[in-house]
Design a protein around this motif. Structure first.
Motif, PDB file in Angstrom:
ATOM      1  N   TYR A  64       8.386 -23.182 -19.575  1.00  0.00           N
ATOM      2  CA  TYR A  64       7.643 -23.575 -18.652  1.00  0.00           C
ATOM      3  C   TYR A  64       8.619 -24.728 -17.828  1.00  0.00           C
ATOM      4  O   TYR A  64       8.279 -23.807 -16.438  1.00  0.00           O
ATOM      5  CB  TYR A  64       6.713 -24.763 -19.140  1.00  0.00           C
ATOM      6  N   TYR A  65       9.717 -24.831 -17.699  1.00  0.00           N
ATOM      7  CA  TYR A  65       9.992 -25.783 -16.839  1.00  0.00           C
ATOM      8  C   TYR A  65      10.979 -24.979 -15.887  1.00  0.00           C
ATOM      9  O   TYR A  65      11.057 -24.523 -15.225  1.00  0.00           O
ATOM     10  CB  TYR A  65      10.913 -26.496 -17.683  1.00  0.00           C
ATOM     11  N   HIS A  66      11.469 -23.616 -17.016  1.00  0.00           N
ATOM     12  CA  HIS A  66      13.080 -22.801 -16.234  1.00  0.00           C
ATOM     13  C   HIS A  66      11.696 -21.795 -15.800  1.00  0.00           C
ATOM     14  O   HIS A  66      12.518 -21.543 -14.747  1.00  0.00           O
ATOM     15  CB  HIS A  66      13.957 -22.012 -17.177  1.00  0.00           C
ATOM     16  N   ASP A  67      10.753 -21.351 -15.620  1.00  0.00           N
ATOM     17  CA  ASP A  67       9.926 -20.765 -14.517  1.00  0.00           C
ATOM     18  C   ASP A  67       9.553 -21.577 -13.598  1.00  0.00           C
ATOM     19  O   ASP A  67       8.771 -20.479 -12.322  1.00  0.00           O
ATOM     20  CB  ASP A  67       8.716 -20.009 -15.538  1.00  0.00           C
ATOM     21  N   HIS A  68       9.295 -22.620 -14.023  1.00  0.00           N
ATOM     22  CA  HIS A  68       9.355 -23.437 -12.541  1.00  0.00           C
ATOM     23  C   HIS A  68       9.993 -24.477 -12.296  1.00  0.00           C
ATOM     24  O   HIS A  68       9.173 -25.692 -12.099  1.00  0.00           O
ATOM     25  CB  HIS A  68       7.447 -24.289 -12.908  1.00  0.00           C
ATOM     26  N   LEU A  69      11.203 -23.885 -12.194  1.00  0.00           N
ATOM     27  CA  LEU A  69      11.833 -25.125 -12.171  1.00  0.00           C
ATOM     28  C   LEU A  69      12.195 -26.174 -10.331  1.00  0.00           C
ATOM     29  O   LEU A  69      12.019 -26.825 -11.148  1.00  0.00           O
ATOM     30  CB  LEU A  69      13.462 -24.414 -11.518  1.00  0.00           C
ATOM     31  N   GLU A  70      11.776 -25.070  -9.444  1.00  0.00           N
ATOM     32  CA  GLU A  70      11.780 -26.467  -8.150  1.00  0.00           C
ATOM     33  C   GLU A  70      10.699 -26.984  -8.127  1.00  0.00           C
ATOM     34  O   GLU A  70      10.809 -28.582  -8.003  1.00  0.00           O
ATOM     35  CB  GLU A  70      11.772 -24.996  -7.490  1.00  0.00           C
ATOM     36  N   ARG A  73      11.173 -30.404 -10.875  1.00  0.00           N
ATOM     37  CA  ARG A  73      12.124 -31.214 -10.436  1.00  0.00           C
ATOM     38  C   ARG A  73      12.223 -31.669  -9.445  1.00  0.00           C
ATOM     39  O   ARG A  73      12.371 -32.672  -8.950  1.00  0.00           O
ATOM     40  CB  ARG A  73      13.524 -30.198  -9.863  1.00  0.00           C
ATOM     41  N   GLN A  74      11.318 -31.360  -8.343  1.00  0.00           N
ATOM     42  CA  GLN A  74       9.984 -31.771  -7.406  1.00  0.00           C
ATOM     43  C   GLN A  74       9.574 -32.731  -7.327  1.00  0.00           C
ATOM     44  O   GLN A  74       9.923 -33.797  -6.928  1.00  0.00           O
ATOM     45  CB  GLN A  74       9.874 -31.304  -6.408  1.00  0.00           C
ATOM     46  N   GLN A  75       8.697 -32.822  -8.941  1.00  0.00           N
ATOM     47  CA  GLN A  75       7.692 -33.611  -9.242  1.00  0.00           C
ATOM     48  C   GLN A  75       8.932 -35.109 -10.141  1.00  0.00           C
ATOM     49  O   GLN A  75       8.899 -36.358  -9.839  1.00  0.00           O
ATOM     50  CB  GLN A  75       7.325 -33.404 -10.653  1.00  0.00           C
TER      51      GLN A  75
END
Length: 106
Positions: A64-70, A73-75
């Motif tokens: 999930y992290y890699h699918d929603h990387l930006e 990371r912003q969070q």
């Protein structure tokens, strides 16, 4: 693949500020990402520290992290900034007892 991830990751308004987390837990995806990337914990090590989650949960969080990387990371950046602001506004009782000497510079 999204259906597999959705079995392990959930987003609930009002829980963990609505951030993606391991289903049924308060462990956020960003926590898993930080432990893995910044602290160097392997998925097995994360599970050994938090035995209430599964290895599949950890891998789903990383996917999930890699699918929603930006977004994630912003969070993380926003949370770090918030922590810095709180730290700057919070006065240490220990420092006050030491006569307001700034021991962080020592």
């Amino acid at each position: 693949m999204e259906s597999v991830i959705s079995e392990h990751i959930e987003i609930t308004p009002g829980v963990c500020s609505g951030k993606p987390r391991i289903a049924g837990h308060r462990i956020r995806v960003q926590d898993i990402a930080i432990w893995h990337e910044r602290l160097g914990f392997s998925p097995d090590e994360i599970v050994s520290q938090y035995p209430s989650i599964t290895l599949a949960d950890v891998y789903a969080a990383l996917a999930y992290y890699h699918d929603h990387l930006e977004e994630i990371r912003q969070q993380i950046l926003e949370d770090e900034e918030f922590a810095k602001q709180l730290q700057a506004q919070t006065h240490s009782l220990l420092l006050q007892k030491l006569g307001n000497r700034d021991v962080r510079e020592d």
